[in-house]
Design an enzyme around this catalytic site. Structure first.
Site, PDB file in Angstrom:
ATOM      1  N   CYS A   1     -20.206   0.025   0.764  1.00 33.24           N
ATOM      2  CA  CYS A   1     -20.397  -0.765  -0.387  1.00 33.24           C
ATOM      3  C   CYS A   1     -22.031  -0.355  -0.800  1.00 33.24           C
ATOM      4  O   CYS A   1     -21.977  -0.075  -2.219  1.00 33.24           O
ATOM      5  CB  CYS A   1     -20.413  -2.130   0.073  1.00 33.24           C
ATOM      6  SG  CYS A   1     -18.785  -2.690   0.560  1.00 33.24           S
TER       7      CYS A   1
ATOM      8  N   GLY B   1     -26.175   1.710   5.004  1.00 40.78           N
ATOM      9  CA  GLY B   1     -25.183   2.477   4.839  1.00 40.78           C
ATOM     10  C   GLY B   1     -23.947   2.101   4.409  1.00 40.78           C
ATOM     11  O   GLY B   1     -23.728   0.921   4.113  1.00 40.78           O
TER      12      GLY B   1
ATOM     13  N   ASP C   1       0.960  -1.178   0.123  1.00 37.10           N
ATOM     14  CA  ASP C   1       0.153   0.081  -0.006  1.00 37.10           C
ATOM     15  C   ASP C   1       1.004   1.267  -0.111  1.00 37.10           C
ATOM     16  O   ASP C   1       1.997   1.126   0.348  1.00 37.10           O
ATOM     17  CB  ASP C   1      -0.895   0.033   1.239  1.00 37.10           C
ATOM     18  CG  ASP C   1      -1.905   0.684   1.096  1.00 37.10           C
ATOM     19  OD1 ASP C   1      -3.305   0.487   1.085  1.00 37.10           O
ATOM     20  OD2 ASP C   1      -1.926   2.234   1.059  1.00 37.10           O
TER      21      ASP C   1
ATOM     22  N   THR D   1     -12.920   1.596  -4.940  1.00 34.69           N
ATOM     23  CA  THR D   1     -13.740   2.311  -5.915  1.00 34.69           C
ATOM     24  C   THR D   1     -14.851   3.106  -5.540  1.00 34.69           C
ATOM     25  O   THR D   1     -15.812   2.787  -5.475  1.00 34.69           O
ATOM     26  CB  THR D   1     -14.291   1.098  -6.992  1.00 34.69           C
ATOM     27  OG1 THR D   1     -14.896   0.199  -6.136  1.00 34.69           O
ATOM     28  CG2 THR D   1     -12.977   0.399  -7.640  1.00 34.69           C
TER      29      THR D   1
ATOM     30  N   LYS E   1     -22.822   3.292  -2.423  1.00 42.97           N
ATOM     31  CA  LYS E   1     -22.200   3.744  -3.653  1.00 42.97           C
ATOM     32  C   LYS E   1     -22.168   2.697  -4.737  1.00 42.97           C
ATOM     33  O   LYS E   1     -22.081   2.995  -5.816  1.00 42.97           O
ATOM     34  CB  LYS E   1     -20.708   3.925  -3.402  1.00 42.97           C
ATOM     35  CG  LYS E   1     -19.703   2.993  -2.666  1.00 42.97           C
ATOM     36  CD  LYS E   1     -18.817   2.291  -3.614  1.00 42.97           C
ATOM     37  CE  LYS E   1     -18.126   1.218  -3.111  1.00 42.97           C
ATOM     38  NZ  LYS E   1     -17.082   0.636  -4.444  1.00 42.97           N
TER      39      LYS E   1
ATOM     40  N   ARG F   1     -18.977  -9.400   4.780  1.00 43.09           N
ATOM     41  CA  ARG F   1     -19.850  -8.557   5.706  1.00 43.09           C
ATOM     42  C   ARG F   1     -18.845  -8.010   6.702  1.00 43.09           C
ATOM     43  O   ARG F   1     -18.152  -8.650   7.311  1.00 43.09           O
ATOM     44  CB  ARG F   1     -20.682  -9.489   6.392  1.00 43.09           C
ATOM     45  CG  ARG F   1     -21.718 -10.141   5.389  1.00 43.09           C
ATOM     46  CD  ARG F   1     -22.562 -11.403   5.993  1.00 43.09           C
ATOM     47  NE  ARG F   1     -21.615 -12.520   6.436  1.00 43.09           N
ATOM     48  CZ  ARG F   1     -21.849 -13.276   7.414  1.00 43.09           C
ATOM     49  NH1 ARG F   1     -23.242 -13.268   8.079  1.00 43.09           N
ATOM     50  NH2 ARG F   1     -20.906 -13.986   7.737  1.00 43.09           N
TER      51      ARG F   1
ATOM     52  N   LYS G   1      -0.591   3.350   7.441  1.00 43.81           N
ATOM     53  CA  LYS G   1      -1.163   2.019   7.549  1.00 43.81           C
ATOM     54  C   LYS G   1      -0.408   0.928   7.316  1.00 43.81           C
ATOM     55  O   LYS G   1      -0.499  -0.217   8.173  1.00 43.81           O
ATOM     56  CB  LYS G   1      -2.270   2.217   6.166  1.00 43.81           C
ATOM     57  CG  LYS G   1      -3.120   1.075   6.082  1.00 43.81           C
ATOM     58  CD  LYS G   1      -3.937   0.967   4.814  1.00 43.81           C
ATOM     59  CE  LYS G   1      -4.738   2.262   4.815  1.00 43.81           C
ATOM     60  NZ  LYS G   1      -5.315   2.386   3.400  1.00 43.81           N
TER      61      LYS G   1
ATOM     62  N   ALA H   1     -37.292  -3.318   9.111  1.00 45.91           N
ATOM     63  CA  ALA H   1     -37.288  -1.941   8.889  1.00 45.91           C
ATOM     64  C   ALA H   1     -36.643  -1.148   9.870  1.00 45.91           C
ATOM     65  O   ALA H   1     -36.523  -1.447  10.991  1.00 45.91           O
ATOM     66  CB  ALA H   1     -38.889  -1.534   8.839  1.00 45.91           C
ATOM     67  N   GLY H   2     -36.175  -0.229   9.399  1.00 44.98           N
ATOM     68  CA  GLY H   2     -35.296   0.936  10.270  1.00 44.98           C
ATOM     69  C   GLY H   2     -34.932   2.153   9.517  1.00 44.98           C
ATOM     70  O   GLY H   2     -35.457   2.675   8.498  1.00 44.98           O
TER      71      GLY H   2
END
Length: 435
Positions: A264, A261, A30, A85, A267, A151, A35, A256-257
């Site tokens: 992933c 966000g 990287d 991305t 966008k 996930r 990092k 429901a809520g």
């Protein structure tokens, strides 16, 4: 196998550590020196359960190292490209600069017989374009596309024990060899019977974005039903329970809520729509625009509920429980929780927010907010308590004990994660979304 991983953000760091954990020799690369320093010291630059342990277990073996020196890829035979991305600043499309830069640097160091494997989420058609660049630079190098399905909060287990493996490869002998090499990389998962789908580039790219689009649609569908429930008196949670028994629908992700966000789903569905428009097929996914809007409207609804219950927002003390976009993560990218907290503050509320992991990230993004280390400190003297991220620490709070801390016993349950009867029984005014 000898593996390099280009890009050591969320995806790349997890992938590199997990590959070393599986017994491969891995170098992670990287451009971010800070990092790399953290990862080299065995410290993840973000919160992800299980990752510190995997980094620690790989360190003594010598199978894992991190560097900013791109020439280190020459030590490897299989190269995973795992750079981000993000959404472009002036539109919905995916920003491909980091992917293109990674390939440009990588092609300076690969050798005949190497395999390059794309893991980044990209617009359909990207792999074919990059394959041409690879062929021009090094004809004896093959490109494959191997989308990730991680996930957050479960990324290590999803990498080590995936629920499926998808290989996008070229036709012919080179594609067969690429699939064989990937089978070696994922040998433990293949041996365990993990389904393997070998397909073309375009399908492998569409698998990822279409999966995210379907998931986002399911979440927004139940939130659309919540909008109807709120004006009819129906209970959206009971509705979800009922329709979820239909095997064709299923109960998962019908909660429901405040919606989705993170880095992933938001966008990716926007980039998918943008790419469809470029292909002249924007009408085919026009529904995703409404999926996005439904999702954003749920955030507005929480602010409205606070205003309704408090009789306004100016000077109202609001305790916000949650800042990360989901529990078991410190990720605040496009977080409904942080967005709602900022909207409340911008409207004049005095907001004190907390999160088990995301406070420092949120503090840098939203210095106008007040922050607390604990739920108890966040809700102390509050006129309204708002639960937005369903951390176990929050959903297990004792409503009677919390009631002794607040100025007014009013709670807005942005995730329908609390027991309405228990909170009402403790003297609270309880408002959930779609209930």
């Amino acid at each position: 196998m000898r593996i390099s991983v280009i890009g050591c953000g969320y995806l790349g760091a997890v992938h590199a550590a997990s590959m070393a954990h599986l017994g491969h020799d891995v170098v992670g690369i990287d451009v971010d020196e800070a990092k790399i320093a953290l990862l080299s010291a065995g410290r993840p630059p973000f919160f992800e359960p299980g990752l510190p342990e995997v980094l620690e277990s790989a360190a003594p073996s010598g199978r894992l190292r991190f560097t900013t020196d791109f020439s280190a890829v020459s030590e490897a035979d299989v190269h995973f490209v795992a750079v981000g991305t993000p959404q472009v600043a002036d539109g919905d499309a995916a920003d491909m600069r980091f992917v293109d830069a990674a390939f440009a640097s990588l092609l300076e160091h690969v050798k005949p017989g190497d395999l390059i494997v794309g893991k980044s989420t990209v617009p359909v058609g990207t792999a074919a374009r990059l394959a041409e660049l690879v062929a021009q630079a090094q004809p004896e190098v093959t490109l494959a596309w191997n989308p990730e399905f991680l996930r957050e909060g479960f990324a290590v287990s999803d990498t080590v024990s995936p629920d499926r493996l998808v290989y996008g490869v070229p036709e012919g002998e080179s594609g067969e060899r690429a699939a064989g090499l990937l089978d070696e990389v994922y040998a433990s998962a293949v041996a365990a019977g993990t389904p393997v789908i070998v397909t073309d580039y375009a399908t492998s790219e569409l698998v990822k974005v279409s999966a995210n689009a379907f998931l986002a649609t399911k979440i927004s569908f139940i939130n659309a039903m919540a909008e109807i429930a709120e004006v009819t008196g129906a209970d959206v949670t009971k509705l979800a329970d009922a329709i979820g028994h239909d095997a064709r629908i299923g109960r998962r992700f019908l909660n429901a809520g405040v919606g989705f966000g993170g880095g992933c789903l938001p966008k990716d569905i926007r980039a998918f729509s943008a790419r469809a428009r470029e292909l002249g097929k924007g009408d085919a996914v026009r529904f995703l625009d409404e999926v996005d809007q439904i999702n954003l409207r749920r955030r507005t609804r929480v602010v409205e509920l606070v205003r309704e219950e408090a009789g306004g927002l100016a000077g109202v003390r609001v305790g916000v429980l949650g800042l990360a976009f989901k529990p078991h993560s410190d990720d605040i990218r496009d977080s409904p929780a942080l967005d709602i907290a900022m909207r409340l503050a911008d409207a004049g509320a005095i907001v004190t927010a907390t999160d088990p992991q995301a406070v420092e990230n949120a503090r840098r993004r939203a210095p106008q907010l007040r922050f607390a280390e604990t739920a108890e400190d966040a809700v102390r003297d509050a006129d309204v308590v708002v639960l937005i991220t369903e951390w176990p620490e929050f959903t297990s709070l004792d409503p009677a004990a919390v009631g002794e801390l607040v100025a007014h016993r009013t709670v807005i349950d942005g995730r329908n994660a609390l027991d309405p009867a228990a909170w009402r029984g403790a003297g609270w005014t309880y408002r959930g979304l779609g209930r």
